[in-house]
Design a protein around this motif. Structure first.
Motif, PDB file in Angstrom:
ATOM      1  N   ASP A   1      32.531  38.108  34.011  1.00 56.77           N
ATOM      2  CA  ASP A   1      32.315  39.632  34.471  1.00 56.77           C
ATOM      3  C   ASP A   1      31.827  40.634  33.179  1.00 56.77           C
ATOM      4  OD1 ASP A   1      33.466  39.295  37.148  1.00 56.77           O
ATOM      5  OD2 ASP A   1      35.055  38.436  36.224  1.00 56.77           O
ATOM      6  N   ALA A   2      32.515  40.244  32.208  1.00 57.23           N
ATOM      7  CA  ALA A   2      32.128  41.016  31.002  1.00 57.23           C
ATOM      8  C   ALA A   2      32.424  40.336  29.594  1.00 57.23           C
ATOM      9  CB  ALA A   2      32.934  42.409  30.961  1.00 57.23           C
ATOM     10  N   GLY A   3      31.895  40.737  28.546  1.00 56.58           N
ATOM     11  CA  GLY A   3      32.232  39.727  27.244  1.00 56.58           C
ATOM     12  C   GLY A   3      31.977  40.832  26.117  1.00 56.58           C
TER      13      GLY A   3
ATOM     14  N   PRO B   1      47.551  45.292  32.554  1.00 57.38           N
ATOM     15  CA  PRO B   1      47.579  45.657  33.979  1.00 57.38           C
ATOM     16  C   PRO B   1      46.590  45.179  35.060  1.00 57.38           C
ATOM     17  CG  PRO B   1      46.950  47.447  32.750  1.00 57.38           C
ATOM     18  CD  PRO B   1      47.142  46.451  31.670  1.00 57.38           C
ATOM     19  N   LYS B   2      45.526  44.806  34.701  1.00 57.92           N
ATOM     20  CA  LYS B   2      44.439  44.166  35.706  1.00 57.92           C
ATOM     21  C   LYS B   2      44.313  42.668  35.440  1.00 57.92           C
ATOM     22  CE  LYS B   2      41.049  46.760  36.941  1.00 57.92           C
ATOM     23  NZ  LYS B   2      39.776  47.554  36.897  1.00 57.92           N
ATOM     24  N   ASN B   3      45.174  42.363  34.711  1.00 58.11           N
ATOM     25  CA  ASN B   3      45.413  40.742  34.779  1.00 58.11           C
ATOM     26  C   ASN B   3      44.072  40.130  34.300  1.00 58.11           C
ATOM     27  OD1 ASN B   3      48.068  40.397  35.625  1.00 58.11           O
ATOM     28  ND2 ASN B   3      47.269  41.242  37.584  1.00 58.11           N
ATOM     29  N   PHE B   4      43.226  40.722  33.286  1.00 57.42           N
ATOM     30  CA  PHE B   4      42.078  40.178  32.751  1.00 57.42           C
ATOM     31  C   PHE B   4      42.438  38.583  32.430  1.00 57.42           C
ATOM     32  CE2 PHE B   4      40.752  44.593  31.464  1.00 57.42           C
ATOM     33  CZ  PHE B   4      40.070  44.788  32.847  1.00 57.42           C
TER      34      PHE B   4
ATOM     35  N   ASP C   1      40.414  43.250  39.445  1.00 56.17           N
ATOM     36  CA  ASP C   1      41.574  42.627  38.901  1.00 56.17           C
ATOM     37  C   ASP C   1      41.207  41.156  38.610  1.00 56.17           C
ATOM     38  OD1 ASP C   1      42.785  45.122  39.050  1.00 56.17           O
ATOM     39  OD2 ASP C   1      44.074  44.594  40.810  1.00 56.17           O
ATOM     40  N   GLY C   2      41.607  40.659  37.664  1.00 56.85           N
ATOM     41  CA  GLY C   2      41.504  39.299  37.261  1.00 56.85           C
ATOM     42  C   GLY C   2      40.092  38.926  36.531  1.00 56.85           C
ATOM     43  N   ALA C   3      39.629  39.809  36.204  1.00 59.56           N
ATOM     44  CA  ALA C   3      38.233  39.704  35.858  1.00 59.56           C
ATOM     45  C   ALA C   3      37.940  38.822  34.490  1.00 59.56           C
ATOM     46  CB  ALA C   3      37.574  41.149  35.444  1.00 59.56           C
TER      47      ALA C   3
END
Length: 305
Positions: free
Chosen positions: A211-213, A190-193, A144-146
């Motif tokens: 974290d990802a891109g 929903p995961k607050n990216f 969450d927040g990633a």
């Protein structure tokens, strides 16, 4: 957007002064660029001027094209740059015959944003993209927040968002085409990216910082990563193939010119096709679907969407 130094390869050296101020005054102050078009209309002119991105999928095919054109009596003058603003500006102003650095979606957006008039002449390749991570092996592992990076330019911004939505991680307005999709079209996260928008050319090198891109598969491979090992998802939707097909672009109506026809024969040659098949084990796909015969029709349909 930052500007960088340029490298020129031609029978004479041409210098482009880079910077935001220089762009605004380019047509008036750059003698070298003016010289590139000084022989326009001369039937004996066998010189073609092209401005090209300084990276392998553009530079290497261009050097192959140079040799093929020379065999037919043409001289290809090339200016290699590392920014994505100058090429459309100088072609629109008639200071270069063509450019090679962009896909259809970027060209359409650039024209709309800058009032330029540049059109595709023919295609060269399609570049798959995806969401990549050096820390996680699947979307399920993303916390969450990633922090997730996206391309800052409008034409590519929505590609990462669409991939996340396709895998159930975002809810988006499905009526918005991928070429216009942005964070404003996210209905539920929903995961607050946390999204960080960066220059597309930096996308692979900044994967260590997020974290990802979103990134072009080519850039990920060029950065030394195995594309499939670090990919969380790759584009597979046929709807994105046409907008993100890379093209040689020219002024409106120049598709039928002798120079553009010569460029097409060289860039859509078996030699260039073979180079793409070998480069990074085929990480990018040679594509000759767009030709000087159908380019204007395809462009009219694409810009009407």
């Amino acid at each position: 957007m930052p500007f960088f130094a340029t490298q020129t390869t031609s029978s004479f050296r041409r210098k482009i002064t880079v910077g935001l101020g220089a762009l605004a005054a380019l047509a008036l102050t750059s003698c070298g660029l003016t010289q590139a078009s000084s022989t326009e209309g001369d039937a004996s002119d066998k010189t073609i001027t092209v401005i090209v991105t300084e990276s392998a999928p553009y530079q290497e095919p261009t050097e192959i094209a140079r040799e093929l054109l020379a065999e037919d009596g043409w001289e290809l003058e090339t200016t290699y740059v590392t920014d994505i603003v100058q090429p459309n500006q100088v072609v629109s102003q008639g200071e270069y015959d063509a450019n090679y650095f962009q896909h259809l979606a970027y060209l359409r957006q650039f024209n709309a944003d800058n009032g330029t008039e540049v059109e595709p002449a023919f295609s060269t390749y399609y570049q798959p993209s995806g969401i990549f991570s050096l820390q996680y092996d699947s979307f399920e592992e993303l916390p969450d927040g990633a922090e997730i990076s996206l391309a800052v330019d409008t034409a590519n911004n929505g590609r990462g968002i669409k991939l996340l939505a396709d895998h159930g991680l975002l809810e988006i307005d499905e009526s918005v085409p991928v070429t216009e999709l942005s964070q404003a079209d996210i209905i539920d996260n929903p995961k607050n990216f946390q999204f960080i928008e960066i220059d597309q050319q930096s996308s692979a090198h900044t994967l260590t910082d997020v974290d990802a891109g979103f990134a072009f598969a080519r850039l990920v491979a060029e950065a030394g990563h195995d594309v499939h090992d670090v990919a969380l998802a790759l584009e597979e939707d046929d709807d994105v193939r046409r907008p993100y097909t890379n093209v040689i672009a020219v002024q409106p109506g120049e598709q039928d010119s002798e120079k553009t026809q010569a460029l097409q024969r060289a860039y859509q040659s078996p030699e260039v096709q073979e180079w793409f098949a070998k480069y990074l084990d085929g990480a990018i796909e040679y594509n000759d679907d767009i030709t000087t015969e159908n380019a204007q029709e395809i462009w009219s349909e694409f810009t009407a969407e």
